[in-house]
Design an enzyme around this catalytic site. Structure first.
Site, PDB file in Angstrom:
ATOM      1  CG  HIS A   1      -0.197   0.020   2.521  1.00 20.19           C
ATOM      2  ND1 HIS A   1       0.361   1.162   3.067  1.00 20.19           N
ATOM      3  CD2 HIS A   1       0.102  -0.984   3.386  1.00 20.19           C
ATOM      4  CE1 HIS A   1       0.948   0.880   4.211  1.00 20.19           C
ATOM      5  NE2 HIS A   1       0.809  -0.422   4.424  1.00 20.19           N
TER       6      HIS A   1
ATOM      7  CD  GLU B   1       1.961  -5.856   8.473  1.00 24.27           C
ATOM      8  OE1 GLU B   1       2.172  -7.082   8.586  1.00 24.27           O
ATOM      9  OE2 GLU B   1       2.656  -5.080   7.795  1.00 24.27           O
TER      10      GLU B   1
END
Length: 408
Positions: free
Chosen positions: A212, A288
């Site tokens: 990202h 994550e």
């Protein structure tokens, strides 16, 4: 003096299979009373895209857990026709493949080591577990999970040795044609897929891994996991996402877009999806790592507040950040399962996978067959691109790492 408590005696028969290796996979496991041979529990599950060895380990874990649920003090004799699993779990062979290590560790943790023995049996004596595994794969092909059906009690296994009876001499080596597992996970002597992969392996599935773009935490290198504030992209992060979208659209190869559920990854994925007219599919396994009490802190702040935990975490893949629910070992299991689901759903396609530092580094190290601590020796910039190709023989080829040329 009272006699020590001795648990029940069970036999666990387990098996797993993959139609394609890797391919659609499932496992089966059965728990029997060691004295009568009566079937006490049957378990099976379709697990998506996986290898035979992964499915076999999953069957073993399911069988051990079923026995533990019946009696946590049970003494269990495991019978499997997988020489690989039997030898590895007996400690005679090393567990070299990184996908196998967390599964072997999970299996060892179910029951005390002294309560479990492992024996190889011929395939014809493992028919019940094999049947269950095939039922699970058949169910998966029909888009459903396996469900147990009422069955008559199975006859006693009179030919299987009792829990305390050793395997007959030479039986452990009776299987032929099974090679040692290499670091990349293929059987020794099997074709390996690399830059010169044979054409008969077909079109590989390509995962283009995009980290990202920047968030307000990124420039300060603050820990930002799955249980923190879930920040969105900063202005620079949005610019990075658009530049990545420009580059990917120009290449014109992306056919599917899959994203972690976190806001920053969804925003990054949407930039490319809009450009290509695709929808963003969410894969929970791509989130994550949970950094626990380290969320929002810099490395220096964590070193100051939790020095022992940080040192342990850097030195052991099984250690967890302070207050976290996940280690790098459990992250690897989650990410590998997500990878297998993506590859199974989109065979032969180019899939953009938008995720985070830890999951992407883990996918790279699994592709390379590198040890868990390799993730601490990789650089992965915001909005960088990596690419891994997965072949039908179970091998993987790293094609790109930390490419930021589109941001220059």
């Amino acid at each position: 003096m009272a006699d020590p408590v001795v648990g029940a005696r069970y036999v666990v028969e387990a098996d797993g299979g993959s139609r394609g290796n890797p391919g659609p996979a499932g496992y089966g496991a059965v728990v029997r009373d060691a004295d009568t041979g009566q079937v006490l529990v049957e378990a099976a599950e379709y697990i998506g895209h996986a290898t035979n060895n992964v499915a076999e380990y999953r069957g073993l874990i399911a069988g051990l857990k079923a026995a533990r649920d019946l009696d946590p003090d049970a003494r269990v004799a495991v019978r499997m026709d997988s020489k690989l699993v039997v030898e590895q779990m007996s400690g005679r062979w090393q567990v070299k493949h990184p996908d196998m290590r967390p599964l072997a560790a999970e299996a060892r943790a179910v029951l005390p080591a002294g309560n479990v023995t492992y024996d190889w049996i011929p395939r014809e004596r493992n028919k019940t577990a094999d049947r269950l595994a095939n039922e699970a794969m058949d169910a998966g092909r029909q888009g459903r999970q396996w469900e147990p059906a009422p069955r008559p009690a199975a006859p006693a296994v009179s030919t299987a040795p009792a829990v305390d009876e050793p395997l007959p001499a030479g039986a452990a080596g009776a299987v032929t044609g099974v090679g040692a597992v290499t670091a990349a996970g293929s059987v020794a002597g099997a074709p390996r897929a690399g830059w010169a992969a044979p054409a008969d392996l077909g079109t590989p599935t390509t995962l283009v891994l995009l980290r990202h773009g920047e968030t307000p935490l990124t420039p300060y290198k603050r820990f930002s996991g799955s249980t923190g504030s879930d920040p969105g992209l900063s202005e620079k992060g949005r610019w990075q996402a658009e530049r990545a979208a420009d580059s990917l659209a120009a290449r014109g190869t992306v056919q599917v877009v899959v994203s972690s559920p976190m806001l920053r990854t969804r925003q990054t994925a949407e930039a490319t999806a809009r450009r290509l007219g695709l929808e963003v599919l969410i894969e929970e396994g791509l989130r994550e790592l949970d950094f626990g009490a380290w969320e929002g802190l810099t490395f220096a702040e964590v070193m100051e507040r939790h020095p022992d935990d940080l040192t342990t975490w850097l030195g052991s893949a099984k250690a967890k950040p302070t207050g976290s629910t996940e280690s790098l070992t459990t992250l690897a299991q989650r990410v590998a399962q997500a990878r297998d689901r993506i590859v199974a759903r989109h065979p032969g396609k180019t899939v953009l996978v938008v995720s985070h530092v830890s999951p992407i580094k883990t996918l790279v190290r699994l592709a390379l067959g590198a040890p868990p601590d390799a993730v601490h020796r990789m650089e992965l910039s915001a909005a960088s691109l990596c690419a891994v190709q997965y072949y039908s023989d179970g091998n993987a080829s790293l094609r790109l790492l930390n490419d930021t040329s589109h941001l220059r």
